[in-house]
Design a protein around this motif. Structure first.
Motif, mmCIF file in Angstrom:
data_model
loop_
_atom_site.group_PDB
_atom_site.id
_atom_site.type_symbol
_atom_site.label_atom_id
_atom_site.label_comp_id
_atom_site.label_asym_id
_atom_site.label_seq_id
_atom_site.Cartn_x
_atom_site.Cartn_y
_atom_site.Cartn_z
ATOM 1 N N GLY A 27 -10.942 17.857 4.670
ATOM 2 C CA GLY A 27 -11.825 19.011 4.630
ATOM 3 C C GLY A 27 -13.249 18.534 4.458
ATOM 4 N N ALA A 28 -13.944 19.079 3.476
ATOM 5 C CA ALA A 28 -15.353 18.726 3.241
ATOM 6 C C ALA A 28 -15.514 17.573 2.256
ATOM 7 C CB ALA A 28 -16.100 19.947 2.719
ATOM 8 N N ASP A 29 -14.427 17.058 1.714
ATOM 9 C CA ASP A 29 -14.498 16.035 0.674
ATOM 10 C C ASP A 29 -14.055 14.671 1.175
ATOM 11 O OD1 ASP A 29 -15.278 17.946 -1.212
ATOM 12 O OD2 ASP A 29 -13.197 18.445 -1.682
ATOM 13 N N CYS A 30 -14.713 13.640 0.669
ATOM 14 C CA CYS A 30 -14.317 12.264 0.935
ATOM 15 C C CYS A 30 -13.348 11.856 -0.174
ATOM 16 C CB CYS A 30 -15.543 11.349 0.940
ATOM 17 S SG CYS A 30 -15.163 9.644 1.373
ATOM 18 N N VAL A 31 -12.205 11.311 0.218
ATOM 19 C CA VAL A 31 -11.186 10.927 -0.748
ATOM 20 C C VAL A 31 -10.898 9.436 -0.631
ATOM 21 C CG1 VAL A 31 -8.785 11.264 -1.475
ATOM 22 C CG2 VAL A 31 -10.133 13.218 -0.693
ATOM 23 N N TRP A 32 -10.888 8.780 -1.781
ATOM 24 C CA TRP A 32 -10.467 7.375 -1.870
ATOM 25 C C TRP A 32 -9.112 7.428 -2.562
ATOM 26 C CZ3 TRP A 32 -13.950 3.098 -4.455
ATOM 27 C CH2 TRP A 32 -13.472 1.831 -4.111
ATOM 28 N N TYR A 33 -8.072 7.149 -1.802
ATOM 29 C CA TYR A 33 -6.701 7.305 -2.282
ATOM 30 C C TYR A 33 -6.103 5.933 -2.580
ATOM 31 C CZ TYR A 33 -2.034 9.304 -2.635
ATOM 32 O OH TYR A 33 -0.808 9.718 -3.090
ATOM 33 N N PHE A 34 -5.526 5.803 -3.760
ATOM 34 C CA PHE A 34 -4.929 4.544 -4.198
ATOM 35 C C PHE A 34 -3.418 4.701 -4.289
ATOM 36 C CE2 PHE A 34 -9.266 4.437 -5.504
ATOM 37 C CZ PHE A 34 -9.650 3.112 -5.432
ATOM 38 N N LYS A 35 -2.703 3.752 -3.720
ATOM 39 C CA LYS A 35 -1.242 3.771 -3.727
ATOM 40 C C LYS A 35 -0.667 2.813 -4.768
ATOM 41 C CE LYS A 35 -0.501 5.211 1.006
ATOM 42 N NZ LYS A 35 0.269 4.946 2.222
ATOM 43 N N THR A 36 -1.477 2.410 -5.707
ATOM 44 C CA THR A 36 -1.041 1.469 -6.731
ATOM 45 C C THR A 36 -1.808 1.710 -8.035
ATOM 46 O OG1 THR A 36 -0.796 -0.880 -7.292
ATOM 47 C CG2 THR A 36 -2.715 -0.279 -5.965
ATOM 48 N N ALA A 37 -1.147 1.398 -9.129
ATOM 49 C CA ALA A 37 -1.805 1.438 -10.440
ATOM 50 C C ALA A 37 -2.320 0.053 -10.820
ATOM 51 C CB ALA A 37 -0.824 1.939 -11.500
ATOM 52 N N LYS A 38 -2.018 -0.938 -9.988
ATOM 53 C CA LYS A 38 -2.448 -2.307 -10.268
ATOM 54 C C LYS A 38 -3.940 -2.458 -10.001
ATOM 55 C CE LYS A 38 1.987 -4.319 -9.062
ATOM 56 N NZ LYS A 38 2.694 -5.192 -8.126
ATOM 57 N N LYS A 39 -4.528 -3.423 -10.672
ATOM 58 C CA LYS A 39 -5.933 -3.751 -10.465
ATOM 59 C C LYS A 39 -6.101 -4.332 -9.068
ATOM 60 C CE LYS A 39 -7.413 -7.148 -12.910
ATOM 61 N NZ LYS A 39 -7.940 -8.034 -13.943
ATOM 62 N N ILE A 40 -7.133 -3.859 -8.375
ATOM 63 C CA ILE A 40 -7.488 -4.385 -7.060
ATOM 64 C C ILE A 40 -8.756 -5.206 -7.244
ATOM 65 C CG2 ILE A 40 -8.209 -3.799 -4.708
ATOM 66 C CD1 ILE A 40 -6.558 -1.170 -5.088
ATOM 67 N N ILE A 41 -8.726 -6.439 -6.782
ATOM 68 C CA ILE A 41 -9.864 -7.346 -6.946
ATOM 69 C C ILE A 41 -10.571 -7.495 -5.604
ATOM 70 C CG2 ILE A 41 -10.590 -9.668 -7.573
ATOM 71 C CD1 ILE A 41 -8.084 -9.761 -9.411
#
Length: 173
Positions: A27-41
């Motif tokens: 829609g009108a929003d930009c979404v950053w979706y994460f498929k993990t609870a782990k830290k991403i480096i």
């Protein structure tokens, strides 16, 4: 970090070729979706590093709310731009929180949700919403007057997308 771009969706993959996160407009929003609870480096040799570095060099003031956003020179804590009932503990606990921290040569990214401390959710996924054009919660770039939401879109999402314009389904390394 390998990525692909497909019709406005920018997906990122781990070394095992599993999609770990993606960015897109819903829609009108930009979404950053994460498929993990782990830290991403994110290291200096990754495309996302310079974009995050530019974004993290901004300074903001935030409105006052129960879920308090925070930003300093090395850390961002951003609660997803979405509706919640501040009088309902379950509703408040359901909001995803993005945490970005800059160390010497990398960014550590992790998402959390208070609900994970309350119940054992089988799927640890997190949606971080950025509502642009003043439609989200209050944030203001101290130097430019723009919002954190607009800055994320123009400094991170759009450069990633524009670099790959014309590539409908392409896997980049």
């Amino acid at each position: 970090m390998p990525k692909s771009v497909n019709d406005g969706t920018i997906s990122f993959y781990d070394d095992m070729n599993n999609e770990i996160m993606y960015m897109k407009f819903l829609g009108a929003d930009c979404v950053w979706y994460f498929k993990t609870a782990k830290k991403i480096i994110i290291t200096k040799d990754m495309e996302l590093y310079s974009l995050l570095n530019n974004f993290m060099n901004n300074s903001y003031i935030f409105g006052h709310s129960q879920l308090q956003d925070y930003k300093d020179e090395t850390k961002l804590i951003w609660y997803s731009d979405c509706f919640y009932d501040p009088h309902d503990a379950w509703s408040v606990a359901s909001i995803s929180c993005l945490k970005i921290e800059k160390n010497e040569n990398c960014f550590n990214i992790r998402c959390t949700k208070k609900l994970d401390e309350i119940i054992d959710r089988p799927s640890k996924t997190y949606g971080i919403c950025f509502s642009p054009a003043g439609n989200g919660k209050y944030s203001q770039n101290i130097n430019t007057g723009s919002t954190l939401q607009d800055d994320f879109i123009t400094q991170v999402y759009q450069p990633l997308l524009n670099k790959n314009m014309g590539l409908k389904k392409t896997r980049l390394k």
